[in-house]
Write a protein that holds these residues in place. Structure first.
Motif: not given
Length: 164
Positions: A33-50
């Motif tokens: 999830v943290y090293h191979h996801s293709r999501l843009p980092l901002r998109t990933r981090e917002l989903a994670r923090i929600v």
């Protein structure tokens, strides 16, 4: 105080030794999830923090990515996560990822049946990105609830290692 073992309040990993095979597997999932996801980092981090807020998991809320600042992930992204519907600093894609994360954590069957949501998603995400988002949310929801339920590492402030 941890509900299993006698681990320090800031020990995030010691409890995994109670289940080494499953713990090793979840570590591999987390790495993906943290090293191979293709999501843009901002998109990933917002989903994670929600999801972190939905889980009320302190360690998850306090986690930051070492690569964040270089990718435009600043404290404002985290500070406004609960206003994902209205804060103007999020892109359409980021807002949809936040909506997915929130609804994944709170009303997954309603989300499944929301054709309007899926039409909006198809405009912003490929099927591959949606798969990455869904699998990432599965990790965060599950592990955040484990940490919160077992009262593990709730005083931690974690920085995820750089991908470089």
């Amino acid at each position: 105080m941890s509900r299993i073992g006698t681990f320090a309040d800031d020990d995030l990993a010691g409890w995994i030794d109670k289940s080494p095979h499953l713990g090793g597997a979840i570590a591999g999932f987390s790495d993906a999830v943290y090293h191979h996801s293709r999501l843009p980092l901002r998109t990933r981090e917002l989903a994670r923090i929600v999801i972190a807020h939905n889980n009320e998991c302190a360690v998850c809320i306090n986690t930051r990515d070492a690569d964040g600042p270089a990718a435009g992930v600043d404290e404002e992204l985290y500070e406004h996560a609960l206003q994902w519907r209205t804060w103007p600093g999020y892109t359409v894609q980021e807002r949809l990822a936040a909506e997915f994360a929130h609804r994944f954590a709170t009303e997954h069957t309603v989300l499944r049946d929301d054709e309007d949501f899926w039409a909006r998603c198809r405009e912003q995400f490929s099927e591959e990105l949606l798969a990455d988002l869904a699998l990432s949310c599965a990790l965060w929801l599950g592990m955040g609830r484990v940490l919160r339920t077992l009262d593990i590492a709730q005083s931690c402030k974690l920085t995820l290692p750089s991908r470089a």
